[in-house]
Motif scaffolding. Structure first.
Motif, PDB file in Angstrom:
ATOM      1  N   GLY A  10     -64.410 -33.865 -20.095  1.00  0.00           N
ATOM      2  CA  GLY A  10     -63.404 -33.253 -20.950  1.00  0.00           C
ATOM      3  C   GLY A  10     -63.632 -33.435 -22.436  1.00  0.00           C
ATOM      4  O   GLY A  10     -62.747 -33.127 -23.240  1.00  0.00           O
ATOM      5  N   CYS A  11     -64.803 -33.940 -22.823  1.00  0.00           N
ATOM      6  CA  CYS A  11     -65.092 -34.160 -24.241  1.00  0.00           C
ATOM      7  C   CYS A  11     -65.531 -32.865 -24.919  1.00  0.00           C
ATOM      8  O   CYS A  11     -66.202 -32.028 -24.316  1.00  0.00           O
ATOM      9  N   ASN A  12     -65.143 -32.736 -26.176  1.00  0.00           N
ATOM     10  CA  ASN A  12     -65.599 -31.628 -27.011  1.00  0.00           C
ATOM     11  C   ASN A  12     -66.839 -32.111 -27.758  1.00  0.00           C
ATOM     12  O   ASN A  12     -66.747 -32.885 -28.714  1.00  0.00           O
ATOM     13  N   VAL A  13     -68.025 -31.669 -27.339  1.00  0.00           N
ATOM     14  CA  VAL A  13     -69.279 -32.299 -27.762  1.00  0.00           C
ATOM     15  C   VAL A  13     -70.150 -31.350 -28.579  1.00  0.00           C
ATOM     16  O   VAL A  13     -70.268 -30.167 -28.267  1.00  0.00           O
ATOM     17  N   THR A  14     -70.772 -31.927 -29.617  1.00  0.00           N
ATOM     18  CA  THR A  14     -71.774 -31.215 -30.413  1.00  0.00           C
ATOM     19  C   THR A  14     -73.025 -32.080 -30.480  1.00  0.00           C
ATOM     20  O   THR A  14     -72.930 -33.300 -30.663  1.00  0.00           O
ATOM     21  N   VAL A  15     -74.191 -31.458 -30.336  1.00  0.00           N
ATOM     22  CA  VAL A  15     -75.461 -32.177 -30.458  1.00  0.00           C
ATOM     23  C   VAL A  15     -76.068 -31.870 -31.819  1.00  0.00           C
ATOM     24  O   VAL A  15     -76.191 -30.704 -32.205  1.00  0.00           O
ATOM     25  N   GLN A  16     -76.425 -32.918 -32.546  1.00  0.00           N
ATOM     26  CA  GLN A  16     -77.074 -32.765 -33.837  1.00  0.00           C
ATOM     27  C   GLN A  16     -78.453 -33.411 -33.752  1.00  0.00           C
ATOM     28  O   GLN A  16     -78.578 -34.595 -33.454  1.00  0.00           O
ATOM     29  N   GLN A  17     -79.507 -32.638 -33.987  1.00  0.00           N
ATOM     30  CA  GLN A  17     -80.864 -33.168 -34.017  1.00  0.00           C
ATOM     31  C   GLN A  17     -81.337 -33.188 -35.465  1.00  0.00           C
ATOM     32  O   GLN A  17     -81.205 -32.198 -36.177  1.00  0.00           O
ATOM     33  N   SER A  18     -81.885 -34.335 -35.885  1.00  0.00           N
ATOM     34  CA  SER A  18     -82.186 -34.501 -37.300  1.00  0.00           C
ATOM     35  C   SER A  18     -83.494 -35.262 -37.484  1.00  0.00           C
ATOM     36  O   SER A  18     -83.731 -36.259 -36.801  1.00  0.00           O
ATOM     37  N   PRO A  19     -84.361 -34.822 -38.406  1.00  0.00           N
ATOM     38  CA  PRO A  19     -85.584 -35.583 -38.695  1.00  0.00           C
ATOM     39  C   PRO A  19     -85.265 -36.777 -39.594  1.00  0.00           C
ATOM     40  O   PRO A  19     -84.355 -36.735 -40.417  1.00  0.00           O
ATOM     41  N   SER A  20     -86.030 -37.839 -39.434  1.00  0.00           N
ATOM     42  CA  SER A  20     -85.818 -39.014 -40.275  1.00  0.00           C
ATOM     43  C   SER A  20     -86.437 -38.844 -41.659  1.00  0.00           C
ATOM     44  O   SER A  20     -86.013 -39.501 -42.619  1.00  0.00           O
ATOM     45  N   ALA A  21     -87.450 -37.994 -41.753  1.00  0.00           N
ATOM     46  CA  ALA A  21     -88.113 -37.717 -43.033  1.00  0.00           C
ATOM     47  C   ALA A  21     -88.566 -39.000 -43.726  1.00  0.00           C
ATOM     48  O   ALA A  21     -88.459 -39.140 -44.954  1.00  0.00           O
ATOM     49  N   GLY A  22     -89.054 -39.943 -42.938  1.00  0.00           N
ATOM     50  CA  GLY A  22     -89.590 -41.179 -43.506  1.00  0.00           C
ATOM     51  C   GLY A  22     -88.567 -42.252 -43.774  1.00  0.00           C
ATOM     52  O   GLY A  22     -88.922 -43.368 -44.159  1.00  0.00           O
ATOM     53  N   GLN A  23     -87.270 -41.975 -43.593  1.00  0.00           N
ATOM     54  CA  GLN A  23     -86.236 -42.978 -43.787  1.00  0.00           C
ATOM     55  C   GLN A  23     -86.160 -43.915 -42.581  1.00  0.00           C
ATOM     56  O   GLN A  23     -86.567 -43.561 -41.472  1.00  0.00           O
ATOM     57  N   ASP A  24     -85.614 -45.121 -42.814  1.00  0.00           N
ATOM     58  CA  ASP A  24     -85.288 -45.978 -41.688  1.00  0.00           C
ATOM     59  C   ASP A  24     -84.232 -45.285 -40.835  1.00  0.00           C
ATOM     60  O   ASP A  24     -83.338 -44.609 -41.358  1.00  0.00           O
ATOM     61  N   ILE A  83     -78.769 -42.797 -39.704  1.00  0.00           N
ATOM     62  CA  ILE A  83     -77.506 -42.813 -38.964  1.00  0.00           C
ATOM     63  C   ILE A  83     -76.328 -42.880 -39.924  1.00  0.00           C
ATOM     64  O   ILE A  83     -75.343 -42.138 -39.790  1.00  0.00           O
ATOM     65  N   LEU A  84     -76.422 -43.748 -40.912  1.00  0.00           N
ATOM     66  CA  LEU A  84     -75.330 -43.899 -41.877  1.00  0.00           C
ATOM     67  C   LEU A  84     -75.143 -42.631 -42.709  1.00  0.00           C
ATOM     68  O   LEU A  84     -74.009 -42.221 -42.982  1.00  0.00           O
ATOM     69  N   SER A  85     -76.254 -42.004 -43.101  1.00  0.00           N
ATOM     70  CA  SER A  85     -76.156 -40.764 -43.882  1.00  0.00           C
ATOM     71  C   SER A  85     -75.481 -39.657 -43.079  1.00  0.00           C
ATOM     72  O   SER A  85     -74.603 -38.945 -43.589  1.00  0.00           O
ATOM     73  N   ARG A  86     -75.873 -39.510 -41.822  1.00  0.00           N
ATOM     74  CA  ARG A  86     -75.294 -38.459 -40.988  1.00  0.00           C
ATOM     75  C   ARG A  86     -73.827 -38.754 -40.680  1.00  0.00           C
ATOM     76  O   ARG A  86     -73.002 -37.834 -40.605  1.00  0.00           O
ATOM     77  N   ALA A  87     -73.495 -40.036 -40.508  1.00  0.00           N
ATOM     78  CA  ALA A  87     -72.091 -40.396 -40.270  1.00  0.00           C
ATOM     79  C   ALA A  87     -71.227 -39.993 -41.454  1.00  0.00           C
ATOM     80  O   ALA A  87     -70.109 -39.488 -41.294  1.00  0.00           O
ATOM     81  N   SER A  88     -71.767 -40.182 -42.655  1.00  0.00           N
ATOM     82  CA  SER A  88     -71.035 -39.786 -43.859  1.00  0.00           C
ATOM     83  C   SER A  88     -70.875 -38.269 -43.930  1.00  0.00           C
ATOM     84  O   SER A  88     -69.780 -37.761 -44.217  1.00  0.00           O
TER      85      SER A  88
END
Length: 283
Positions: free
Chosen positions: A218-232, A237-242
């Motif tokens: 019953g969850c409303n779900v979205t998948v986000q795929q993202s390159p790290s581009a050399g970042q830790d 994770i913190l950037s995307r959370a923001s």
């Protein structure tokens, strides 16, 4: 969430106002509040073991008094917190753990093992070794998830926009399962996959199988795929959370060994060190 037991780990410096805040943050129904007051006892100095053969151990003059005073402070604080719970009229209980720092993980684990979720009071993280022992006691010696940086119970158990940092590892899978009651009541759930590997065991679209499973719940779900581009990865994770406005990050902890994380750093170290986002961790 029916009959969920939330354990909050605090220290003796946790103020009455902070406890009242935790009490007010408990959802009206379905949550039993447990509080564990921890205190670190002074270690016995090594030279106290150097007594003569068959002679008595020589303790420092003030060691026993210091030990007793610390134990009394923890017990008194637990009693005061219990009175606050009683006056608020909510379902709850208070216990204490007072021991040397290296034994604290066992004490915390014994109390946390029969709870549903554990919250570490942000002030506990100021004492880094105490924080690490409490965190690892829950992660490595219980089947329970632990939440850091949450300002209240509702922020952990009633998050509206949780984000799952998904890497397909066993710790991430455990975090997913332990967070399921939270995810089911959320408004929207985001699955974040950083540097997706289309040739991995999840196939061409990593994260999609997890999304399908959560949708069945019953969850409303979205998948986000993202390159790290050399970042830790932790910084990603913190950037995307923001960017997504996430109010809880769900992730597996210590995919690599604790020794490697402490010496070389890693995603868990970054996420445990940050103070901005409530984060649910499981191992």
């Amino acid at each position: 969430m029916d009959r969920l037991t939330a354990l909050i780990i605090v220290d003796v410096a946790c103020s009455d106002n902070k406890i009242r805040h935790y009490i007010s943050s408990v959802p009206e129904t379905g949550v039993h509040l447990s509080i564990l007051v921890v205190g670190v006892a002074p270690s016995l100095p090594m030279w106290a073991y150097g007594s003569a053969p068959y002679g008595p151990i020589i303790f420092p003059e003030n060691w026993h008094d210091t030990y007793q005073e610390g134990g009394k402070d923890v017990a008194d604080r637990a009693d005061a917190i219990e009175k606050l719970l009683q006056s608020a009229g909510i379902a709850g209980d208070v216990t204490s753990a007072y021991c040397e720092a290296q034994m604290l993980d066992e004490q915390v684990a014994a109390r946390a093992a029969l709870c549903d979720i554990v919250l570490l009071d942000p002030a506990v993280s100021e004492a880094s070794y105490t924080f690490q022992q409490a965190l690892e006691g829950v992660l490595f010696k219980t089947p329970v998830a632990v939440v850091i940086n949450a300002q209240g119970v509702a922020q952990a158990v009633a998050a509206k926009r949780p984000m799952i940092a998904w890497d397909g590892s066993l710790p991430a899978l455990r975090a997913l399962h332990r967070a399921l009651p939270i995810l089911r009541q959320a408004e929207t759930v985001t699955i974040l996959v950083i540097d997706p590997n289309p040739h991995g065991p999840e196939g061409q679209n990593p994260g999609s199988d997890v999304a399908t499973w959560l949708t069945r719940h019953g969850c409303n779900v979205t998948v986000q795929q993202s390159p790290s581009a050399g970042q830790d990865i932790g910084d990603c994770i913190l950037s995307r959370a923001s960017e997504l406005g996430a109010d809880l990050i769900v992730m597996g902890a210590y995919v690599h060994s604790r020794a490697r994380q402490r010496i070389l750093g890693g995603t868990t170290k970054i996420m445990v060190s940050q103070k901005d986002y409530p984060t649910l961790l499981a191992h």
